[in-house]
Enzyme design. Structure first.
Site, PDB file in Angstrom:
ATOM      1  N   ALA A  86     -31.958 -11.765  36.658  1.00 28.47           N
ATOM      2  CA  ALA A  86     -31.319 -10.424  38.093  1.00 28.47           C
ATOM      3  C   ALA A  86     -29.899 -11.594  38.620  1.00 28.47           C
ATOM      4  O   ALA A  86     -29.252 -10.662  39.430  1.00 28.47           O
ATOM      5  CB  ALA A  86     -32.280 -10.359  38.361  1.00 28.47           C
ATOM      6  N   PRO A  90     -12.830 -29.495  36.652  1.00 26.19           N
ATOM      7  CA  PRO A  90     -12.474 -30.421  37.221  1.00 26.19           C
ATOM      8  C   PRO A  90     -12.357 -31.756  36.788  1.00 26.19           C
ATOM      9  O   PRO A  90     -11.942 -32.535  36.392  1.00 26.19           O
ATOM     10  CB  PRO A  90     -11.737 -30.018  38.055  1.00 26.19           C
ATOM     11  CG  PRO A  90     -12.055 -28.864  38.511  1.00 26.19           C
ATOM     12  CD  PRO A  90     -13.502 -28.748  37.785  1.00 26.19           C
ATOM     13  N   GLU A 131     -14.957 -33.088  34.881  1.00 23.74           N
ATOM     14  CA  GLU A 131     -15.519 -33.278  33.288  1.00 23.74           C
ATOM     15  C   GLU A 131     -14.164 -33.626  32.961  1.00 23.74           C
ATOM     16  O   GLU A 131     -13.738 -34.437  32.061  1.00 23.74           O
ATOM     17  CB  GLU A 131     -16.229 -32.517  32.658  1.00 23.74           C
ATOM     18  CG  GLU A 131     -16.486 -32.450  31.187  1.00 23.74           C
ATOM     19  CD  GLU A 131     -16.698 -30.881  30.586  1.00 23.74           C
ATOM     20  OE1 GLU A 131     -17.129 -30.953  29.669  1.00 23.74           O
ATOM     21  OE2 GLU A 131     -16.473 -29.951  31.189  1.00 23.74           O
ATOM     22  N   ARG A 163       0.003 -59.919  11.249  1.00 18.72           N
ATOM     23  CA  ARG A 163       0.414 -59.202   9.527  1.00 18.72           C
ATOM     24  C   ARG A 163       2.155 -59.619   9.125  1.00 18.72           C
ATOM     25  O   ARG A 163       3.405 -59.367   9.730  1.00 18.72           O
ATOM     26  CB  ARG A 163       0.490 -57.803   9.650  1.00 18.72           C
ATOM     27  CG  ARG A 163       0.583 -56.610   7.838  1.00 18.72           C
ATOM     28  CD  ARG A 163      -0.372 -57.481   7.055  1.00 18.72           C
ATOM     29  NE  ARG A 163      -0.369 -56.707   6.115  1.00 18.72           N
ATOM     30  CZ  ARG A 163      -0.243 -57.009   5.108  1.00 18.72           C
ATOM     31  NH1 ARG A 163      -1.322 -58.142   4.529  1.00 18.72           N
ATOM     32  NH2 ARG A 163      -0.630 -55.828   3.593  1.00 18.72           N
ATOM     33  N   GLY A 192      -2.744 -49.822   4.933  1.00 23.15           N
ATOM     34  CA  GLY A 192      -3.895 -50.220   4.466  1.00 23.15           C
ATOM     35  C   GLY A 192      -5.036 -49.711   5.280  1.00 23.15           C
ATOM     36  O   GLY A 192      -5.922 -49.270   4.855  1.00 23.15           O
ATOM     37  N   GLY A 250     -13.326 -27.499  26.676  1.00 23.47           N
ATOM     38  CA  GLY A 250     -12.516 -26.917  26.546  1.00 23.47           C
ATOM     39  C   GLY A 250     -11.031 -27.050  25.632  1.00 23.47           C
ATOM     40  O   GLY A 250     -10.962 -28.369  25.344  1.00 23.47           O
ATOM     41  N   THR A 251     -11.206 -26.586  24.701  1.00 19.59           N
ATOM     42  CA  THR A 251     -10.255 -26.953  23.707  1.00 19.59           C
ATOM     43  C   THR A 251      -8.472 -26.686  24.889  1.00 19.59           C
ATOM     44  O   THR A 251      -8.747 -25.815  24.857  1.00 19.59           O
ATOM     45  CB  THR A 251      -9.773 -25.381  22.110  1.00 19.59           C
ATOM     46  OG1 THR A 251      -9.024 -24.675  23.385  1.00 19.59           O
ATOM     47  CG2 THR A 251     -11.041 -25.242  21.999  1.00 19.59           C
ATOM     48  N   GLU A 256      -5.993 -25.605  23.790  1.00 20.64           N
ATOM     49  CA  GLU A 256      -5.560 -24.199  23.560  1.00 20.64           C
ATOM     50  C   GLU A 256      -5.982 -23.556  25.319  1.00 20.64           C
ATOM     51  O   GLU A 256      -5.301 -22.583  25.855  1.00 20.64           O
ATOM     52  CB  GLU A 256      -5.882 -23.179  22.369  1.00 20.64           C
ATOM     53  CG  GLU A 256      -5.239 -23.527  21.494  1.00 20.64           C
ATOM     54  CD  GLU A 256      -5.786 -25.089  21.177  1.00 20.64           C
ATOM     55  OE1 GLU A 256      -4.629 -25.667  19.947  1.00 20.64           O
ATOM     56  OE2 GLU A 256      -6.994 -25.084  20.983  1.00 20.64           O
TER      57      GLU A 256
END
Length: 209
Positions: A5, A67, A69, A95, A167, A191-192, A194
């Site tokens: 409530a 904020p 987070e 490499r 690879g 939160g995405t 978007e």
């Protein structure tokens, strides 16, 4: 959260409480060291002492932490992107392809230079956000900018670095591969991205429905 409530409240539910059960561990794309499972609640009785933040203040408590987070996600994104670049620089120096180090090719050098510049720019923004949060002035829109921009950048950096690994970048034994898998959720949780853009646009006075 529990709705009543007086509004939504936060309750601390502890292991072993009657009616509280954990489901099997879920198999995720990345972040495999972090266990995730479904939680089931069946008439769980929680002691009044397990109320967090005051009755009816659950939603407010959650909103106040958003904020911070989202800034944490941005901080992790920048750190992970930098680590990926560092691994890739070392790998491309060692490499050999066509008789020379991968780092000797102009494409490799320019690509890494571009990525390093973008990560450095993101770091400056994140540092500014850290200054703001330390004086309680980081607003939701700015934190959302940091979260969406840095997590998008993290995924871009990971993808480019995996490409430079060739690879080997597809082999689970390499940290770049695991970091690539871990990065994808950054654009979803907290939160995405978007939703982040929606928050930013509304702060600009561009209201939606």
């Amino acid at each position: 959260p529990s709705a009543g409530a007086k509004g939504t409240s936060l309750l601390l539910v502890e292991r072993g409480m009657p009616g509280f059960e954990k489901g099997k561990r879920l198999k995720k794309l990345g972040m495999k060291a972090q266990d995730t499972s479904e939680l089931f609640f069946d008439n769980v009785k929680v002691p009044a002492g397990n109320l967090l933040g005051g009755e009816g203040k659950g939603f407010i408590c959650l909103m106040e932490q958003l904020p911070w987070e989202r800034l944490q996600i941005a901080i992790g994104a920048v750190a992970a992107a930098q680590a990926a670049i560092d691994w890739t620089v070392e790998y491309t120096k060692d490499r050999k392809v066509f008789g020379q180090a991968v780092a000797a090719f102009q494409n490799t050098r320019y690509k890494l230079a571009e990525l390093q510049t973008e990560v450095q720019v993101a770091r400056v923004f994140v540092d500014k956000c850290c200054e703001l949060v330390n004086v309680d002035k980081l607003d939701t829109a700015t934190a959302s900018m940091a979260k969406y921009w840095c997590s998008d950048l993290q995924c871009k950096v990971m993808d480019e670095c995996v490409q430079l690994f060739g690879g080997y970048g597809y082999m689970w034994e390499y940290p770049i591969t695991r970091a690539y898998a871990d990065a994808r959720v950054q654009r979803i949780y907290g939160g995405t991205n978007e939703i982040m853009k929606e928050v930013i646009s509304r702060a600009m006075g561009l209201g939606g429905r």
